[in-house]
Design a protein around this motif. Sequence first.
Motif, PDB file in Angstrom:
ATOM      1  N   THR A 160       0.817  -1.209   0.000  1.00 54.03           N
ATOM      2  CA  THR A 160       0.000   0.000   0.000  1.00 54.03           C
ATOM      3  C   THR A 160       0.851   1.259   0.000  1.00 54.03           C
ATOM      4  O   THR A 160       0.311   2.360  -0.125  1.00 54.03           O
ATOM      5  CB  THR A 160      -0.927   0.023   1.225  1.00 54.03           C
ATOM      6  OG1 THR A 160      -0.143  -0.004   2.425  1.00 54.03           O
ATOM      7  CG2 THR A 160      -1.854  -1.185   1.218  1.00 54.03           C
ATOM      8  N   ALA A 161       2.164   1.114   0.167  1.00 49.37           N
ATOM      9  CA  ALA A 161       3.050   2.277   0.127  1.00 49.37           C
ATOM     10  C   ALA A 161       3.068   2.872  -1.269  1.00 49.37           C
ATOM     11  O   ALA A 161       2.941   2.168  -2.277  1.00 49.37           O
ATOM     12  CB  ALA A 161       4.464   1.878   0.553  1.00 49.37           C
ATOM     13  N   LYS A 162       3.229   4.188  -1.346  1.00 51.08           N
ATOM     14  CA  LYS A 162       3.212   4.879  -2.626  1.00 51.08           C
ATOM     15  C   LYS A 162       4.525   4.762  -3.366  1.00 51.08           C
ATOM     16  O   LYS A 162       4.566   4.825  -4.592  1.00 51.08           O
ATOM     17  CB  LYS A 162       2.895   6.363  -2.410  1.00 51.08           C
ATOM     18  CG  LYS A 162       1.520   6.646  -1.851  1.00 51.08           C
ATOM     19  CD  LYS A 162       1.356   8.089  -1.443  1.00 51.08           C
ATOM     20  CE  LYS A 162       1.556   9.043  -2.599  1.00 51.08           C
ATOM     21  NZ  LYS A 162       1.317  10.440  -2.196  1.00 51.08           N
ATOM     22  N   TYR A 163       5.630   4.604  -2.638  1.00 49.45           N
ATOM     23  CA  TYR A 163       6.952   4.689  -3.257  1.00 49.45           C
ATOM     24  C   TYR A 163       7.742   3.404  -3.033  1.00 49.45           C
ATOM     25  O   TYR A 163       7.465   2.642  -2.102  1.00 49.45           O
ATOM     26  CB  TYR A 163       7.752   5.863  -2.685  1.00 49.45           C
ATOM     27  CG  TYR A 163       7.023   7.183  -2.707  1.00 49.45           C
ATOM     28  CD1 TYR A 163       6.775   7.849  -3.908  1.00 49.45           C
ATOM     29  CD2 TYR A 163       6.571   7.771  -1.532  1.00 49.45           C
ATOM     30  CE1 TYR A 163       6.111   9.060  -3.929  1.00 49.45           C
ATOM     31  CE2 TYR A 163       5.911   8.987  -1.542  1.00 49.45           C
ATOM     32  CZ  TYR A 163       5.671   9.617  -2.744  1.00 49.45           C
ATOM     33  OH  TYR A 163       5.008  10.815  -2.762  1.00 49.45           O
ATOM     34  N   THR A 164       8.742   3.210  -3.897  1.00 49.70           N
ATOM     35  CA  THR A 164       9.741   2.168  -3.720  1.00 49.70           C
ATOM     36  C   THR A 164      11.110   2.839  -3.716  1.00 49.70           C
ATOM     37  O   THR A 164      11.220   4.062  -3.832  1.00 49.70           O
ATOM     38  CB  THR A 164       9.665   1.127  -4.844  1.00 49.70           C
ATOM     39  OG1 THR A 164       9.948   1.774  -6.107  1.00 49.70           O
ATOM     40  CG2 THR A 164       8.285   0.488  -4.911  1.00 49.70           C
ATOM     41  N   VAL A 165      12.163   2.033  -3.595  1.00 46.22           N
ATOM     42  CA  VAL A 165      13.505   2.593  -3.549  1.00 46.22           C
ATOM     43  C   VAL A 165      13.822   3.372  -4.818  1.00 46.22           C
ATOM     44  O   VAL A 165      14.384   4.469  -4.782  1.00 46.22           O
ATOM     45  CB  VAL A 165      14.538   1.461  -3.336  1.00 46.22           C
ATOM     46  CG1 VAL A 165      15.957   2.011  -3.409  1.00 46.22           C
ATOM     47  CG2 VAL A 165      14.304   0.782  -1.993  1.00 46.22           C
ATOM     48  N   LEU A 166      13.437   2.833  -5.969  1.00 41.81           N
ATOM     49  CA  LEU A 166      13.762   3.478  -7.241  1.00 41.81           C
ATOM     50  C   LEU A 166      12.792   4.590  -7.599  1.00 41.81           C
ATOM     51  O   LEU A 166      13.171   5.579  -8.244  1.00 41.81           O
ATOM     52  CB  LEU A 166      13.781   2.439  -8.365  1.00 41.81           C
ATOM     53  CG  LEU A 166      14.897   1.396  -8.308  1.00 41.81           C
ATOM     54  CD1 LEU A 166      14.791   0.463  -9.496  1.00 41.81           C
ATOM     55  CD2 LEU A 166      16.263   2.053  -8.295  1.00 41.81           C
ATOM     56  N   SER A 167      11.547   4.464  -7.190  1.00 45.50           N
ATOM     57  CA  SER A 167      10.539   5.431  -7.655  1.00 45.50           C
ATOM     58  C   SER A 167      10.359   6.614  -6.726  1.00 45.50           C
ATOM     59  O   SER A 167       9.640   7.548  -7.075  1.00 45.50           O
ATOM     60  CB  SER A 167       9.183   4.722  -7.813  1.00 45.50           C
ATOM     61  OG  SER A 167       8.662   4.345  -6.540  1.00 45.50           O
ATOM     62  N   TYR A 217       8.929   9.899   5.272  1.00 45.53           N
ATOM     63  CA  TYR A 217       8.667   9.389   6.617  1.00 45.53           C
ATOM     64  C   TYR A 217       7.272   8.764   6.694  1.00 45.53           C
ATOM     65  O   TYR A 217       7.101   7.680   7.265  1.00 45.53           O
ATOM     66  CB  TYR A 217       8.801  10.517   7.634  1.00 45.53           C
ATOM     67  CG  TYR A 217       8.435  10.113   9.046  1.00 45.53           C
ATOM     68  CD1 TYR A 217       9.302   9.355   9.814  1.00 45.53           C
ATOM     69  CD2 TYR A 217       7.211  10.494   9.594  1.00 45.53           C
ATOM     70  CE1 TYR A 217       8.968   8.973  11.104  1.00 45.53           C
ATOM     71  CE2 TYR A 217       6.869  10.122  10.882  1.00 45.53           C
ATOM     72  CZ  TYR A 217       7.755   9.364  11.632  1.00 45.53           C
ATOM     73  OH  TYR A 217       7.405   8.999  12.899  1.00 45.53           O
ATOM     74  N   GLU A 218       6.275   9.452   6.127  1.00 47.32           N
ATOM     75  CA  GLU A 218       4.920   8.912   6.147  1.00 47.32           C
ATOM     76  C   GLU A 218       4.835   7.601   5.371  1.00 47.32           C
ATOM     77  O   GLU A 218       4.152   6.656   5.796  1.00 47.32           O
ATOM     78  CB  GLU A 218       3.944   9.936   5.568  1.00 47.32           C
ATOM     79  CG  GLU A 218       3.766  11.174   6.423  1.00 47.32           C
ATOM     80  CD  GLU A 218       2.837  12.178   5.788  1.00 47.32           C
ATOM     81  OE1 GLU A 218       2.463  11.981   4.609  1.00 47.32           O
ATOM     82  OE2 GLU A 218       2.473  13.165   6.454  1.00 47.32           O
ATOM     83  N   ASP A 219       5.534   7.530   4.235  1.00 43.94           N
ATOM     84  CA  ASP A 219       5.470   6.310   3.435  1.00 43.94           C
ATOM     85  C   ASP A 219       6.230   5.169   4.098  1.00 43.94           C
ATOM     86  O   ASP A 219       5.884   3.997   3.896  1.00 43.94           O
ATOM     87  CB  ASP A 219       6.037   6.574   2.039  1.00 43.94           C
ATOM     88  CG  ASP A 219       5.504   5.598   1.010  1.00 43.94           C
ATOM     89  OD1 ASP A 219       4.285   5.596   0.774  1.00 43.94           O
ATOM     90  OD2 ASP A 219       6.310   4.831   0.461  1.00 43.94           O
ATOM     91  N   SER A 220       7.259   5.508   4.883  1.00 39.58           N
ATOM     92  CA  SER A 220       7.973   4.449   5.601  1.00 39.58           C
ATOM     93  C   SER A 220       7.065   3.788   6.624  1.00 39.58           C
ATOM     94  O   SER A 220       7.198   2.582   6.910  1.00 39.58           O
ATOM     95  CB  SER A 220       9.217   5.029   6.287  1.00 39.58           C
ATOM     96  OG  SER A 220       8.856   5.927   7.329  1.00 39.58           O
ATOM     97  N   LYS A 221       6.121   4.551   7.193  1.00 38.59           N
ATOM     98  CA  LYS A 221       5.155   3.960   8.119  1.00 38.59           C
ATOM     99  C   LYS A 221       4.230   2.991   7.374  1.00 38.59           C
ATOM    100  O   LYS A 221       3.862   1.931   7.908  1.00 38.59           O
ATOM    101  CB  LYS A 221       4.337   5.060   8.791  1.00 38.59           C
ATOM    102  CG  LYS A 221       5.159   5.982   9.684  1.00 38.59           C
ATOM    103  CD  LYS A 221       5.784   5.212  10.832  1.00 38.59           C
ATOM    104  CE  LYS A 221       6.533   6.128  11.762  1.00 38.59           C
ATOM    105  NZ  LYS A 221       7.169   5.400  12.887  1.00 38.59           N
TER     106      LYS A 221
END
Length: 423
Positions: free
Chosen positions: A50-57, A112-116
């Motif tokens: 459900t996270a919006k981002y990945t390491v590359l994006s 930070y929010e996406d890491s949660k």
Amino acid sequence: MSRARSLLARLFSRRRTNTHGHERSIYVNTPLPASHTDSLPHYAPNQIRTAKYTVLSFVPKNLLEQFRRAANIYFLFLLILQFIPAVTTGLPGLSALALFTIIALTMIKDGYEDSKRSASDREANRARAVVLGQEWVNVNKAPAHAMRPRGLMRLVGSDSGAGGSVGGAVPGAAPQAVHTRTQPQFDVVRDMDIDGDSWAITEWRHIHVGDIVLLREGDSVPADLVLLGSSDPDGTCFVETKNLDGETNLKSKHAPAATLHMTCPQQLSAFRCIIDAEPPSTLLYSFKGSIQIIDSNDRDPLGVDNLLLRGSVLRNTQWVTGVVVFTGDETKIMMNAGETPSKRSRIERMMNYQVMSQFALLFALCLLSAILGGVYYSRANSFQALFIVPFETSSGKSAPLYGFLTFWTALILYQTVVPISLY
């Protein structure tokens, strides 16, 4: 070229599969037909993101999202203007520092929010589940090596967990060709009321379509399951669905009449059937399917009362068993979740209208300055000598050109009408 498009799709969108819109047949303790032997249907893994981002994006996608705001585009345009010697009024580095600081702070906050969200995803993906394992093979699952991401795909998303799943045998192999769980390995469940020697503990992300799952009271359902049996003699169980529809009252589910007698893992290992299910759907209260018993050649209909949805919690029932029909992004709760939205407060949306009025005022001021500058520039040489710093252009000194450059210079001078501190 196709691999490049696939990589971009993985970068900027949540993982989806191409099985939507197709019905599926799930074979339990039954060899696959010849049409499925060479190419198994590719079902979604039970791992969710459900996270919006990945390491590359993270960097390109976050910058794209930030510059969807008109104010950020405006400040970037002003920064570019200050690098043009004919209209600059100071050091462009100072303006760049302010803009880059705002973007960097926003990026840190979003990260930070996406890491949660990522931590919540990992907690859900690594939750424990009890499945029929040890000497049982799920013929619906593709070989483990065909499910692992390769190359840059390993950085785009985490491991699908194929290596730790039940089976791994080639589709259509004889039941004697047993492949037990290899990664990760857990102890066999022994604190069960029924025989626990045939059950094994795994993680949610390692569950596949066709696995037989055991749930005990208080357990969350890891995937959409067709109920096979329960501790109640009539095959009834109760689930709490407040994570799905917000309702706290318990709902009853019922096992098909043909599977009520299965109360031990040995019966589940010997029970042969084919479950036909509708395509993945967003409808929480609708399900159409059927279960065909191979030994008796009977076919019973399946409905929503026979389906346990991912996210629901088993209550007031000692244990239930079920066959996985939908996993991961194809479960009803995930199909209703959609993409993670971009958070925009009501104050920010209201402020956009205020900023648009300030843009109109700024444009009027710059236009007025450009017109007056061009008029006074063409009147007398004395005005030019006293108040206008000479500049050289390829087209020579002219009032229209001076007015044009004055417009952009005034845009830089009056930029504080829309202060960057608002953002």
